[in-house]
Design an enzyme around this catalytic site. Sequence first.
Site, PDB file in Angstrom:
ATOM      1  N   TYR A 183       0.862  -1.184   0.000  1.00 15.46           N
ATOM      2  CA  TYR A 183       0.000   0.000   0.000  1.00 15.46           C
ATOM      3  C   TYR A 183       0.902   1.239   0.000  1.00 15.46           C
ATOM      4  O   TYR A 183       2.067   1.161  -0.371  1.00 15.46           O
ATOM      5  CB  TYR A 183      -0.916  -0.113   1.241  1.00 15.46           C
ATOM      6  CG  TYR A 183      -2.088   0.820   1.283  1.00 15.46           C
ATOM      7  CD1 TYR A 183      -2.971   0.909   0.221  1.00 15.46           C
ATOM      8  CD2 TYR A 183      -2.316   1.607   2.413  1.00 15.46           C
ATOM      9  CE1 TYR A 183      -4.049   1.776   0.262  1.00 15.46           C
ATOM     10  CE2 TYR A 183      -3.400   2.470   2.468  1.00 15.46           C
ATOM     11  CZ  TYR A 183      -4.261   2.556   1.386  1.00 15.46           C
ATOM     12  OH  TYR A 183      -5.328   3.419   1.437  1.00 15.46           O
ATOM     13  N   ARG A 236      -6.088  10.490 -10.811  1.00 18.38           N
ATOM     14  CA  ARG A 236      -5.505  11.152  -9.622  1.00 18.38           C
ATOM     15  C   ARG A 236      -5.000  10.054  -8.684  1.00 18.38           C
ATOM     16  O   ARG A 236      -5.633   9.735  -7.696  1.00 18.38           O
ATOM     17  CB  ARG A 236      -6.589  12.028  -8.952  1.00 18.38           C
ATOM     18  CG  ARG A 236      -6.094  13.060  -8.008  1.00 18.38           C
ATOM     19  CD  ARG A 236      -5.667  12.491  -6.639  1.00 18.38           C
ATOM     20  NE  ARG A 236      -6.743  12.175  -5.719  1.00 18.38           N
ATOM     21  CZ  ARG A 236      -6.716  11.128  -4.878  1.00 18.38           C
ATOM     22  NH1 ARG A 236      -5.725  10.252  -4.880  1.00 18.38           N
ATOM     23  NH2 ARG A 236      -7.724  10.917  -4.064  1.00 18.38           N
ATOM     24  N   LYS A 254      -5.776  -1.892  -2.886  1.00 14.33           N
ATOM     25  CA  LYS A 254      -6.941  -1.677  -2.008  1.00 14.33           C
ATOM     26  C   LYS A 254      -7.659  -3.004  -1.762  1.00 14.33           C
ATOM     27  O   LYS A 254      -8.099  -3.294  -0.650  1.00 14.33           O
ATOM     28  CB  LYS A 254      -7.919  -0.687  -2.652  1.00 14.33           C
ATOM     29  CG  LYS A 254      -7.394   0.732  -2.745  1.00 14.33           C
ATOM     30  CD  LYS A 254      -7.696   1.546  -1.495  1.00 14.33           C
ATOM     31  CE  LYS A 254      -7.064   2.937  -1.591  1.00 14.33           C
ATOM     32  NZ  LYS A 254      -7.244   3.756  -0.389  1.00 14.33           N
ATOM     33  N   GLU A 326     -12.198   4.869  -6.860  1.00 12.21           N
ATOM     34  CA  GLU A 326     -10.905   5.186  -6.248  1.00 12.21           C
ATOM     35  C   GLU A 326     -10.053   6.037  -7.175  1.00 12.21           C
ATOM     36  O   GLU A 326      -9.850   5.697  -8.355  1.00 12.21           O
ATOM     37  CB  GLU A 326     -10.185   3.864  -5.949  1.00 12.21           C
ATOM     38  CG  GLU A 326      -8.962   3.994  -5.079  1.00 12.21           C
ATOM     39  CD  GLU A 326      -9.292   4.348  -3.635  1.00 12.21           C
ATOM     40  OE1 GLU A 326     -10.139   3.686  -3.026  1.00 12.21           O
ATOM     41  OE2 GLU A 326      -8.668   5.294  -3.119  1.00 12.21           O
ATOM     42  N   ASP A 327      -9.561   7.115  -6.645  1.00  8.09           N
ATOM     43  CA  ASP A 327      -8.557   7.940  -7.328  1.00  8.09           C
ATOM     44  C   ASP A 327      -8.985   8.424  -8.717  1.00  8.09           C
ATOM     45  O   ASP A 327      -8.178   8.452  -9.664  1.00  8.09           O
ATOM     46  CB  ASP A 327      -7.206   7.209  -7.354  1.00  8.09           C
ATOM     47  CG  ASP A 327      -6.577   7.143  -5.954  1.00  8.09           C
ATOM     48  OD1 ASP A 327      -7.268   7.523  -4.981  1.00  8.09           O
ATOM     49  OD2 ASP A 327      -5.427   6.712  -5.835  1.00  8.09           O
ATOM     50  N   ASP A 349     -14.080   6.144  -1.912  1.00  7.71           N
ATOM     51  CA  ASP A 349     -13.122   6.020  -0.818  1.00  7.71           C
ATOM     52  C   ASP A 349     -12.451   7.356  -0.492  1.00  7.71           C
ATOM     53  O   ASP A 349     -12.225   7.677   0.681  1.00  7.71           O
ATOM     54  CB  ASP A 349     -12.074   4.997  -1.262  1.00  7.71           C
ATOM     55  CG  ASP A 349     -11.145   4.588  -0.152  1.00  7.71           C
ATOM     56  OD1 ASP A 349     -11.582   4.564   0.998  1.00  7.71           O
ATOM     57  OD2 ASP A 349      -9.978   4.278  -0.455  1.00  7.71           O
ATOM     58  N   ASP A 350     -12.127   8.127  -1.515  1.00 10.62           N
ATOM     59  CA  ASP A 350     -11.386   9.374  -1.306  1.00 10.62           C
ATOM     60  C   ASP A 350     -12.262  10.445  -0.672  1.00 10.62           C
ATOM     61  O   ASP A 350     -11.785  11.253   0.125  1.00 10.62           O
ATOM     62  CB  ASP A 350     -10.817   9.873  -2.640  1.00 10.62           C
ATOM     63  CG  ASP A 350      -9.916   8.820  -3.251  1.00 10.62           C
ATOM     64  OD1 ASP A 350      -8.904   8.489  -2.621  1.00 10.62           O
ATOM     65  OD2 ASP A 350     -10.253   8.289  -4.328  1.00 10.62           O
ATOM     66  N   ASN A 491      -0.746  11.666   0.206  1.00 11.33           N
ATOM     67  CA  ASN A 491       0.063  10.485  -0.078  1.00 11.33           C
ATOM     68  C   ASN A 491       0.743  10.633  -1.431  1.00 11.33           C
ATOM     69  O   ASN A 491       0.243  11.372  -2.285  1.00 11.33           O
ATOM     70  CB  ASN A 491      -0.833   9.238  -0.118  1.00 11.33           C
ATOM     71  CG  ASN A 491      -1.477   8.969   1.223  1.00 11.33           C
ATOM     72  OD1 ASN A 491      -0.828   9.023   2.253  1.00 11.33           O
ATOM     73  ND2 ASN A 491      -2.777   8.693   1.207  1.00 11.33           N
TER      74      ASN A 491
HETATM   75  N1  LIG Z   1      -4.926   9.814   3.968  1.00 11.46           N
HETATM   76  C1  LIG Z   1      -5.902   9.359   3.209  1.00 11.46           C
HETATM   77  O1  LIG Z   1      -6.596   8.394   3.578  1.00 11.46           O
HETATM   78  C2  LIG Z   1      -6.191  10.019   1.916  1.00 11.46           C
HETATM   79  C3  LIG Z   1      -5.333  10.911   1.381  1.00 11.46           C
HETATM   80  N2  LIG Z   1      -5.625  11.515   0.193  1.00 11.46           N
HETATM   81  C4  LIG Z   1      -4.620  12.402  -0.371  1.00 11.46           C
HETATM   82  O2  LIG Z   1      -5.123  13.710  -0.433  1.00 11.46           O
HETATM   83  C5  LIG Z   1      -4.521  14.383  -1.528  1.00 11.46           C
HETATM   84  C6  LIG Z   1      -5.606  15.115  -2.295  1.00 11.46           C
HETATM   85  O3  LIG Z   1      -6.541  14.203  -2.808  1.00 11.46           O
HETATM   86  P1  LIG Z   1      -7.928  14.731  -3.410  1.00 11.46           P
HETATM   87  O4  LIG Z   1      -8.636  15.561  -2.444  1.00 11.46           O
HETATM   88  O5  LIG Z   1      -8.615  13.571  -3.956  1.00 11.46           O
HETATM   89  O6  LIG Z   1      -7.384  15.642  -4.621  1.00 11.46           O
HETATM   90  P2  LIG Z   1      -8.139  16.786  -5.370  1.00 11.46           P
HETATM   91  O7  LIG Z   1      -7.407  16.975  -6.631  1.00 11.46           O
HETATM   92  O8  LIG Z   1      -9.590  16.507  -5.403  1.00 11.46           O
HETATM   93  O9  LIG Z   1      -7.913  18.063  -4.432  1.00 11.46           O
HETATM   94  C7  LIG Z   1      -6.693  18.695  -4.250  1.00 11.46           C
HETATM   95  C8  LIG Z   1      -6.950  20.072  -3.663  1.00 11.46           C
HETATM   96  O10 LIG Z   1      -5.710  20.621  -3.291  1.00 11.46           O
HETATM   97  C9  LIG Z   1      -5.633  21.942  -3.814  1.00 11.46           C
HETATM   98  N3  LIG Z   1      -4.248  22.308  -4.048  1.00 11.46           N
HETATM   99  C10 LIG Z   1      -3.392  21.794  -4.933  1.00 11.46           C
HETATM  100  N4  LIG Z   1      -2.191  22.383  -4.820  1.00 11.46           N
HETATM  101  C11 LIG Z   1      -2.312  23.298  -3.852  1.00 11.46           C
HETATM  102  C12 LIG Z   1      -1.430  24.233  -3.271  1.00 11.46           C
HETATM  103  N5  LIG Z   1      -0.169  24.336  -3.660  1.00 11.46           N
HETATM  104  N6  LIG Z   1      -1.894  25.023  -2.291  1.00 11.46           N
HETATM  105  C13 LIG Z   1      -3.160  24.915  -1.885  1.00 11.46           C
HETATM  106  N7  LIG Z   1      -4.040  24.036  -2.370  1.00 11.46           N
HETATM  107  C14 LIG Z   1      -3.617  23.252  -3.356  1.00 11.46           C
HETATM  108  C15 LIG Z   1      -6.446  21.919  -5.098  1.00 11.46           C
HETATM  109  O11 LIG Z   1      -6.793  23.232  -5.419  1.00 11.46           O
HETATM  110  P3  LIG Z   1      -7.674  23.623  -6.691  1.00 11.46           P
HETATM  111  O12 LIG Z   1      -9.031  23.078  -6.395  1.00 11.46           O
HETATM  112  O13 LIG Z   1      -7.620  25.096  -6.723  1.00 11.46           O
HETATM  113  O14 LIG Z   1      -7.036  22.956  -7.859  1.00 11.46           O
HETATM  114  C16 LIG Z   1      -7.598  21.033  -4.641  1.00 11.46           C
HETATM  115  O15 LIG Z   1      -8.558  21.799  -3.984  1.00 11.46           O
HETATM  116  C17 LIG Z   1      -3.779  13.323  -2.337  1.00 11.46           C
HETATM  117  O16 LIG Z   1      -2.392  13.433  -2.065  1.00 11.46           O
HETATM  118  C18 LIG Z   1      -4.265  12.018  -1.784  1.00 11.46           C
HETATM  119  O17 LIG Z   1      -3.269  11.023  -1.783  1.00 11.46           O
HETATM  120  C19 LIG Z   1      -6.783  11.280  -0.487  1.00 11.46           C
HETATM  121  C20 LIG Z   1      -7.671  10.372   0.003  1.00 11.46           C
HETATM  122  C21 LIG Z   1      -7.415   9.629   1.225  1.00 11.46           C
HETATM  123  C1  LIG Z   2      -5.361   6.724   0.585  1.00 16.48           C
HETATM  124  C2  LIG Z   2      -6.003   7.134  -0.640  1.00 16.48           C
HETATM  125  O1  LIG Z   2      -7.072   6.654  -0.969  1.00 16.48           O
HETATM  126  C3  LIG Z   2      -5.379   8.146  -1.455  1.00 16.48           C
HETATM  127  O2  LIG Z   2      -4.356   8.703  -1.082  1.00 16.48           O
HETATM  128  O3  LIG Z   2      -5.926   8.411  -2.530  1.00 16.48           O
HETATM  129 MG   LIG Z   3      -7.523   7.008  -2.998  1.00 18.94          MG
END
Ligand SMILES: NC(=O)C1=CN([C@@H]2O[C@H](COP(=O)(O)OP(=O)(O)OC[C@H]3O[C@@H](n4cnc5c(N)ncnc54)[C@H](OP(=O)(O)O)[C@@H]3O)[C@@H](O)[C@H]2O)C=CC1
Ligand SMILES: CC(=O)C(=O)O
Ligand SMILES: [Mg+2]
Length: 635
Positions: A183, A236, A254, A326-327, A349-350, A491
Amino acid sequence: MIQNKASIAGLSSPFSDRQRGIVPKAPCSLKIKAAAAAAASNRDRNGTVLAVETVTKEMAEAESLIDDSQPTVAGGIRDAYGEDAATEDQPVTPCGYSLLRDPRHNKGLAFTDKERDAHYLLGLLPPSVPSQELQVKKLMNIIRQYQVPLQKYMYMMDLQERNERLFYKLLIDHVEEMLPIVYTPTVGEACQKYGSIFSRPQGLYISLKEKGRILEVLRNWPEKNIQVIVVTDGQRILGLGDLGCQGMGIPVGKLSLYTALGGVRPSACLPITIDVGTNNEKLLDDEFYIGLRQRRATGQEYDELLHEFMTAVKQNYGERVLVQFEDFANHNAFDLLAKYGTTHLVFNDDIQGTAAVVLSGLMAALKLLGGTLADHRFLFLGAGEAGTGIAELIALEISKQTQMPLDEARKNIWLVDSKGLIVESRKESLQHFKKPWAHDHEPVETLLEAVNDIKPTVLIGTSGVGRTFTQEVVEAMASFNEKPLILALSNPTSQSECTAEQAYTWTNGRAIYASGSPFPPVEYEGQTYVPGQSNNAYIFPGLGLGLIMSGTIRVHDDMLLAASEALAAQVTQENLDNGQIYPPFTNIRKISAHIAANVAAKAYELGLATRLPRPKDLVAYAESCMYSPSYRNYR
Ligand SMILES: NC(=O)C1=CN([C@@H]2O[C@H](COP(=O)(O)OP(=O)(O)OC[C@H]3O[C@@H](n4cnc5c(N)ncnc54)[C@H](OP(=O)(O)O)[C@@H]3O)[C@@H](O)[C@H]2O)C=CC1
Ligand SMILES: CC(=O)C(=O)O
Ligand SMILES: [Mg+2]
């Protein structure tokens, strides 16, 4: 938290609106059609389900007809698990050399003399007959000799293809050590290099070339009794961006956790990658890239492929197969969840799994910080799937606890995206999932400014961009919080908003910290700090098990809350005393059983569970359903 049906029906979050309906649009039998009609007639003028017990009973009857046609072991609800839960001698179909090449039945050297005799294995193996435990010990010795995590990953994938039970035994028995390999973070590197390390297909690839033939593709998969699909389109992958078809490593990873952590049998799990191209130029130029060499299809072409896929899934596997998105990139992720949340058993999941794991961490953290959720101020860096998903579930919980309207509950929750703080003056140009968070405030461009203005008690990183919680930001958090709660969720490790070491040193050891990918313990001024891992891996395996074992047909927000509560309840005083807001992964199967039980209980309460009657002791039932990787005796 027990809710009556009226209050559930009264909830008005975007989640609830999307997922409240239970009427299947494309029923797969006449009996289900009748049940769907019954469901439709049980709605008020807002479309809210008023009485679903009757419906689920009829659906259960209808579904049992479908189950009867499946080639499963006889015996009702346990059918789906019987083959793995049973301890008595099992018949085995392949024999001789083929048996040694069949990962589902292979035991390596562990075949007994009797089995070797009965199954034409004489002479095909050396005389030694090690126990499964000894096999695990030997393999761990080998794995520990690899210095490079990707080599360990490749060894594990090879083991999964060679001896499935040994793979799961090793993963379960050494979960803390092996999780970072199968993972995050290693799976991220594996996806980046998936084309170069590809040896055998581990799931289904559905590309634009298969348009019009998706049902045929599904039918090519050797297993028929599928209970969970994890599907990605690779746009993503973690915080690594668009990895196209090579995102397949994520559904594979997963689903191995569905089995190892949640006890869903491996043969019921199906990883799928939808390949509509990639916009990643590097991959398009890579001679080893395994996907379609074209830029991503969008709009109608994309929607039609996804719709054909969702329709084929239901047609082939029925009403109760769980589809985990997912992603996906956020615009597609929110749309897919909204579109299929009322017709299929789907879960993102996200958005949802991450929300549940973070809410659980907050519930546990309150025991250290004091106060209620409503007393805290939350600031997110990142307003996409994870950020707005978490924000919404926190608001929903606050609204339930305080009876305040959801809009009011959102007021203490602030988000920053790539353009700065989300404020009212930006509302017109915001994507729909950000609009509820556009509060009244002057425009603010940087995170540091936002921290100093809002003075959050909790800082959450969901930006996908590494090291964005700078020293100034973290020190500002420590300047007005006795115990700043800092969650760096992005991540893999390279994208984490700050490291554990940074969080502890910049706050003089006062931070409560958890990250999406694991960090080792930190020594700081004579003390050892053990960071937590705030990852949806705590949630989806147990949630999925709960949905499957209860035959639930729709995911409801209250099930996410039930999962959060169950996870938070597993955090011990000892964990808290060590600054940990999550229990260790070593206990994950027990934790998953509790999550499954709470989710199933909620599903029965909401009338969305179709496996009747409801088992009395749901925890014991969940445990009894879990896949065991121990070898079976072959007669
Ligand atoms: N720990 C866990 O269980 C999980 C972790 N994650 C992690 O979260 C991260 C984001 O995932 P997700 O939400 O799906 O991605 P998205 O692409 O949906 O969202 C990313 C957000 O971050 C913003 N962003 C990007 N760069 C910057 C910056 N430099 N400064 C400020 N804001 C910024 C984007 O802004 P804008 O909208 O303006 O483009 C957007 O709003 C990934 O790294 C993923 O691995 C995700 C799911 C689960
Ligand atoms: C953990 C997870 O689902 C992610 O980083 O997208
Ligand atoms: Mg994910």
